[in-house]
Design an enzyme around this catalytic site. Structure first.
Site, PDB file in Angstrom:
ATOM      1  N   GLY A 127       0.705  -1.363  -0.057  1.00 11.27           N
ATOM      2  CA  GLY A 127      -0.065   0.105   0.004  1.00 11.27           C
ATOM      3  C   GLY A 127       0.731   1.257   0.077  1.00 11.27           C
ATOM      4  O   GLY A 127       0.453   2.212   0.403  1.00 11.27           O
ATOM      5  N   SER A 128       1.929   1.138  -0.604  1.00  9.62           N
ATOM      6  CA  SER A 128       2.784   2.470  -0.589  1.00  9.62           C
ATOM      7  C   SER A 128       2.193   3.519  -1.584  1.00  9.62           C
ATOM      8  O   SER A 128       2.114   4.713  -1.198  1.00  9.62           O
ATOM      9  CB  SER A 128       4.312   2.409  -1.023  1.00  9.62           C
TER      10      SER A 128
ATOM     11  N   LEU B 158      -8.913  -9.381 -10.734  1.00  2.19           N
ATOM     12  CA  LEU B 158      -9.507  -8.547 -11.651  1.00  2.19           C
ATOM     13  C   LEU B 158     -10.934  -8.097 -11.195  1.00  2.19           C
ATOM     14  O   LEU B 158     -11.453  -8.791 -10.449  1.00  2.19           O
ATOM     15  CB  LEU B 158      -9.722  -9.660 -12.925  1.00  2.19           C
ATOM     16  N   ILE B 159     -11.089  -6.870 -11.803  1.00  3.94           N
ATOM     17  CA  ILE B 159     -12.271  -6.092 -11.396  1.00  3.94           C
ATOM     18  C   ILE B 159     -13.331  -6.649 -12.185  1.00  3.94           C
ATOM     19  O   ILE B 159     -13.441  -6.616 -13.464  1.00  3.94           O
ATOM     20  CB  ILE B 159     -12.058  -4.767 -11.736  1.00  3.94           C
TER      21      ILE B 159
ATOM     22  N   ASN C 101      -5.903   2.273 -12.950  1.00  2.00           N
ATOM     23  CA  ASN C 101      -4.701   1.377 -12.251  1.00  2.00           C
ATOM     24  C   ASN C 101      -3.452   1.935 -12.887  1.00  2.00           C
ATOM     25  O   ASN C 101      -3.180   2.869 -13.836  1.00  2.00           O
ATOM     26  CB  ASN C 101      -4.786   0.185 -12.982  1.00  2.00           C
TER      27      ASN C 101
ATOM     28  N   HIS D 196       0.731   0.694 -13.334  1.00  4.14           N
ATOM     29  CA  HIS D 196       1.419  -0.467 -13.774  1.00  4.14           C
ATOM     30  C   HIS D 196       2.886  -0.022 -13.817  1.00  4.14           C
ATOM     31  O   HIS D 196       3.338   1.021 -14.630  1.00  4.14           O
ATOM     32  CB  HIS D 196       0.991  -1.076 -15.181  1.00  4.14           C
TER      33      HIS D 196
ATOM     34  N   GLU E 128       5.874   6.400  -9.303  1.00  6.36           N
ATOM     35  CA  GLU E 128       4.627   6.210  -9.039  1.00  6.36           C
ATOM     36  C   GLU E 128       4.100   6.969  -7.895  1.00  6.36           C
ATOM     37  O   GLU E 128       2.844   7.766  -8.158  1.00  6.36           O
ATOM     38  CB  GLU E 128       4.573   4.576  -8.647  1.00  6.36           C
TER      39      GLU E 128
HETATM   40  C1  GRF Z   1       3.066  -0.788  -7.879  1.00  7.36           C
HETATM   41  O1  GRF Z   1       4.287  -0.936  -8.112  1.00  7.36           O
HETATM   42  C2  GRF Z   1       1.953  -0.820  -8.772  1.00  7.36           C
HETATM   43  O2  GRF Z   1       2.621  -0.293 -10.089  1.00  7.36           O
HETATM   44  C3  GRF Z   1       1.583  -2.118  -9.183  1.00  7.36           C
HETATM   45  O3  GRF Z   1       1.530  -2.566  -7.638  1.00  7.36           O
HETATM   46  C4  GRF Z   1       2.474  -2.266  -6.952  1.00  7.36           C
HETATM   47  C5  GRF Z   1       1.868  -1.647  -5.698  1.00  7.36           C
HETATM   48  O4  GRF Z   1       2.763  -1.388  -4.765  1.00  7.36           O
HETATM   49  N1  GRF Z   1       0.252  -2.184  -9.522  1.00  7.36           N
HETATM   50  P1  GRF Z   1       2.521  -0.769  -3.425  1.00  7.36           P
HETATM   51  O5  GRF Z   1       1.420  -1.817  -2.589  1.00  7.36           O
HETATM   52  O6  GRF Z   1       1.564   0.568  -3.604  1.00  7.36           O
HETATM   53  O7  GRF Z   1       3.664  -0.405  -2.690  1.00  7.36           O
END
Ligand code: GRF
Length: 194
Positions: free
Chosen positions: A9-10, A84-85, A99, A101, A171
């Site tokens: 959940g970062s 999957l949603i 989402n 990725h 991200e």
């Molecule tokens: C992220 O790297 C994202 O790209 C992918 O899942 C990962 C989740 O990481 N969809 P976190 O739990 O937010 O640390």
């Protein structure tokens, strides 16, 4: 919005802090399929309610939509959500489920491409660039329209861990900002390789 996550959940935490003082957008709910995921602790620490939606519960669309309605959710952010949603939710939130990725889709996406597997595949392929993709969610893994991409070079001594760390930093910066813009402007941001 609701943030859905299955793991650390970062990214979810970057949303909690980015939107904490926001005048019109907020994180009202965290949804997880895994009650032991660290995102649950992060949500508690941020004072955000958590709902655990199990595999069994997903088979009852009315119960699931009742949960989202109870928190007046009108957008959903996937942040490391591993399931999957289902189509009933995609149809209920058209162009309102997002989402992220950790690669440049359409490359290195699809079922099984998550976490370390993505970065290992990038290195194995000898790719010159990797990066992040933020996209709308449809009924296939990693295939909805792209809203935003940002690339970084793959360096000769990169490992899956070094790529993961550079990509996560990107991200955390871009994901909340791109979603803010998408929700405020209600328009797609042109995809752009840099
Ligand atoms: C992220 O790297 C994202 O790209 C992918 O899942 C990962 C989740 O990481 N969809 P976190 O739990 O937010 O640390």
């Amino acid at each position: 919005m609701a943030v859905m996550a299955s793991g650390s959940g970062s990214n979810a935490a970057s949303f909690f802090s980015y939107f904490e003082q926001h005048p019109s957008i907020g994180v009202a709910l965290v949804v997880t399929n895994n009650p032991d995921a660290y995102v649950v602790e992060r949500a508690r620490a941020a004072g955000i309610p958590v709902e655990v939606i199990s595999g069994k519960m997903w088979k009852e669309p009315e119960k699931v939509t009742a949960i989202f309605d109870a928190y007046a959710i009108n957008a959903i952010v996937l942040a490391g959500y591993m399931k999957l949603i289902p189509s009933f939710l995609v149809r209920r939130y058209p162009d309102r489920i997002f989402n992220i990725h950790p690669a440049l889709l359409p490359d290195f996406g699809g079922k099984g491409m998550y976490g370390r597997h993505v970065h290992q595949a990038v290195l194995d392929a000898g790719a010159q660039k990797t990066g992040i993709t933020i996209h709308l969610v449809n009924e296939q893994y990693d295939e909805g329209p792209v809203l935003f991409q940002k690339a970084i070079p793959v360096l000769p001594d990169d490992t899956p861990e070094s790529l993961a760390s550079r990509i996560q930093e990107m991200e955390h910066y871009h994901y909340p900002r791109v979603i803010e813009q998408a929700l405020l402007e209600n328009q797609q941001i042109s995809s752009k390789y840099t």
